[in-house]
Design a protein around this motif. Structure first.
Motif, mmCIF file in Angstrom:
data_model
loop_
_atom_site.group_PDB
_atom_site.id
_atom_site.type_symbol
_atom_site.label_atom_id
_atom_site.label_comp_id
_atom_site.label_asym_id
_atom_site.label_seq_id
_atom_site.Cartn_x
_atom_site.Cartn_y
_atom_site.Cartn_z
ATOM 1 N N ALA A 229 58.543 10.580 -66.954
ATOM 2 C CA ALA A 229 59.914 10.044 -67.040
ATOM 3 C C ALA A 229 60.333 9.228 -65.817
ATOM 4 O O ALA A 229 60.921 8.144 -65.974
ATOM 5 N N PRO A 230 60.076 9.686 -64.572
ATOM 6 C CA PRO A 230 60.506 8.853 -63.436
ATOM 7 C C PRO A 230 59.803 7.505 -63.373
ATOM 8 O O PRO A 230 60.402 6.510 -62.932
ATOM 9 N N PHE A 231 58.557 7.432 -63.805
ATOM 10 C CA PHE A 231 57.865 6.138 -63.852
ATOM 11 C C PHE A 231 58.539 5.227 -64.879
ATOM 12 O O PHE A 231 58.701 4.019 -64.658
ATOM 13 N N LEU B 203 56.480 6.041 -72.201
ATOM 14 C CA LEU B 203 56.527 7.421 -72.682
ATOM 15 C C LEU B 203 55.718 7.593 -73.962
ATOM 16 O O LEU B 203 55.029 8.602 -74.139
ATOM 17 N N SER B 204 55.785 6.612 -74.840
ATOM 18 C CA SER B 204 55.057 6.735 -76.109
ATOM 19 C C SER B 204 53.552 6.753 -75.873
ATOM 20 O O SER B 204 52.832 7.569 -76.472
ATOM 21 N N ARG C 271 47.912 -2.954 -64.400
ATOM 22 C CA ARG C 271 47.338 -2.020 -63.428
ATOM 23 C C ARG C 271 48.406 -1.066 -62.890
ATOM 24 O O ARG C 271 48.159 0.128 -62.737
ATOM 25 N N MET C 272 49.588 -1.582 -62.623
ATOM 26 C CA MET C 272 50.671 -0.703 -62.185
ATOM 27 C C MET C 272 51.066 0.246 -63.306
ATOM 28 O O MET C 272 51.323 1.437 -63.095
ATOM 29 N N TYR C 273 51.103 -0.273 -64.510
ATOM 30 C CA TYR C 273 51.432 0.507 -65.705
ATOM 31 C C TYR C 273 50.404 1.609 -65.933
ATOM 32 O O TYR C 273 50.740 2.709 -66.397
#
Length: 519
Positions: free
Chosen positions: A316-318, A359-360, A267-269
């Motif tokens: 990117a910051p995540f 990122l992918s 969920r955070m992802y």
């Protein structure tokens, strides 16, 4: 396109924020025990089917077909096409719902066979699944209406609709004293939210004059084209969902709480995935489909490159946060009520593993329109199946030594194989043309990410030194300090790097006018 992207991204952000609040409430009320494990299976089951047959597969086939009919044959023929698909879709979902109600124990056996060892958990999962499953019928029709709205340039209602899931679930959890337990209350909240979302998108489609109606299906060229594309799209979208099925099946053999740790990490992802990836894919697919149908190939490439650039800047910051400070994220978010610190740490380890693939997975939604906008659902299907096979093989190898972390690691590795193959094939076929501006922005993002990663080594220590003495608020304040100052470091480094590479980002018309006026 930028305005649409901001609109979808803004409402999707609202959806993810309210979803985050929903998950905090779920964690505090359900904890990480039997009820939470049972509810998350009941919640995942209709959502797996929704993702396989609804969001990804359906939109991959439907939006380009609808856009082509709309562009080449006009609104009247496009409305007839959407109505025929609506009728077929509704009939199929009614049949699926009936079968699911009849064979719910079998579905639970398939998805979470490990629950058989605990009859109370198994029975709770069956009961809750029978309540949540009608959500699938509602949400698949919502997906159809959202695709029609998006293809006509209306994005707000479809982007806002998921907020209703989160708000409704929280409301029902607040009324949990009226139900046998909080898991049952959350299940009813899920089902009712689907109906409310259908009302919202249906009303928006009615106001726009594009609401579907019952129609006798005809085997027109457009309908044939849709079904030719739908088959490969279903198989392609089934790959990652079967991988998630595998996660759930394997995690059901973990001790109680194992599946819950996967859920909360996921969920955070999903927060950046929902805000960035889904917004990018939602806007880019109809944009590229429309431009290609009109013969504007260069415009389609530009739209894709700018969407990829925006996705990189925002994601990117995540990515750095998930791999550098996952324990602070999970403790600040979920260590409340019945959700213990040990459960938060377990979820943090899973989040870190997921983070390596962030990122992918974000960029897949911007790359795959290279194929889907041209009506090619076969290539993404083949790539997905290859990466799915690699993913499942890794899960089998990593589950015993690493547990839930191994499952998340396999997911991350599979997603990198997926994006690598998609980019290779798209560039090789000249269906994707990365330009120099995209390369410069990507380099600037890399520099800013490095600066953020270095700052993440020191910020937790400084924050705890400042706030560690405040027992009840120490974790929350420390994480807030990390987030604020880390964000400032990233933005400052990004702006500096962009200027160093000579990149001038376009401003919206109003801001550009103000800058010209006031200097």
């Amino acid at each position: 396109m930028y305005r649409s992207l901001l609109s979808v991204g803004g409402f999707t952000l609202l959806s993810r924020v309210t979803g985050f609040i929903r998950d905090i409430v779920l964690g505090a009320v359900l904890g990480d025990g039997l009820l939470s494990d049972a509810f998350f299976v009941a919640f995942r089951l209709p959502n797996h089917f929704r993702t396989i047959f609804g969001e990804v597969a359906f939109n991959s086939a439907y939006v380009p077909c609808y856009s082509q009919v709309l562009e080449q044959e006009g609104p009247e023929r496009a409305h007839a096409f959407s109505s025929q698909i609506f009728t077929i879709l509704l009939a199929s979902q009614i049949v699926l719902l009936g079968l699911a109600w009849l064979f719910t124990p079998t579905l639970i056996d398939l998805l979470a066979h490990g629950y058989r060892a605990d009859p109370r958990k198994f029975d709770a999962a069956v009961t809750m699944t029978r309540i949540t499953f009608p959500y699938l019928l509602f949400i698949v029709i919502v997906t159809l209406q959202s695709g029609t709205l998006n293809a006509n340039g209306y994005f707000a209602a479809a982007a806002f609709a998921p907020v209703l899931l989160n708000v409704t679930t929280v409301v029902f959890l607040g009324l949990a004293f009226l139900f046998p337990n909080a898991g049952i209350a959350a299940s009813w909240g899920t089902m009712v939210s689907g109906f409310l979302q259908l009302l919202m998108t249906g009303w928006a489609a009615h106001r726009a004059g594009i609401l579907e109606h019952f129609a006798i299906p005809e085997w027109t060229d457009a309908v044939r084209r849709f079904f030719r594309r739908l088959g490969p799209a279903v198989i392609g979208s089934a790959g990652p969902q079967i991988a998630v099925f595998a996660d759930t099946m394997i995690a059901s053999y973990l001790p109680t709480g194992g599946l819950t740790s996967l859920y909360y990490a996921d969920r955070m992802y999903q927060l950046p995935l929902g805000v960035i990836a889904i917004a990018a894919g939602t806007v880019l697919l109809p944009e590229m489909s429309r431009r290609l149908a009109a013969g504007d190939e260069a415009g389609a490439y530009v739209a894709q490159n700018r969407t990829i650039a925006i996705s990189l800047v925002l994601a990117a910051p995540f990515f750095i946060a998930f791999i550098m400070v996952p324990e602070w994220i999970m403790r600040a978010a979920f260590e409340h009520g019945h959700f213990s610190g040990a459960a938060a740490d377990q979820s943090a380890a899973v989040l870190e593993a997921y983070g390596f693939g962030l990122l992918s997975i974000v960029l897949i939604r911007s790359v795959v329109p290279s194929f889907l906008a041209r009506g090619d659902t076969r290539t993404p299907m083949i790539v997905t199946l290859i990466s799915f096979g690699f993913n499942v093989l890794l899960k089998i190898l990593l589950f015993k030594p690493l547990g839930a972390v191994g499952l998340a690691t396999a997911t991350a590795a599979g997603s990198w194989l997926n994006i690598g193959l998609l980019v290779f094939l798209a560039v090789r076929r000249d269906e994707m043309r990365p330009d120099m501006l995209l390369a410069r922005i990507a380099a600037a993002v890399g520099i800013a990410s490095l600066a953020l990663a270095l700052s993440a080594l020191a910020l937790p220590w400084i924050g705890w030194l400042m706030f560690g003495g405040l027992t009840s608020l120490a974790v929350d304040l420390t994480f807030g300090f990390i987030a604020v100052f880390g964000g400032l470091v990233y933005v400052a480094a990004l702006i500096g790097a962009l200027r160093g590479f000579g990149v001038v980002l376009p401003l919206p018309a109003r801001l550009a006018g103000l800058r010209a006026r006031f200097g």
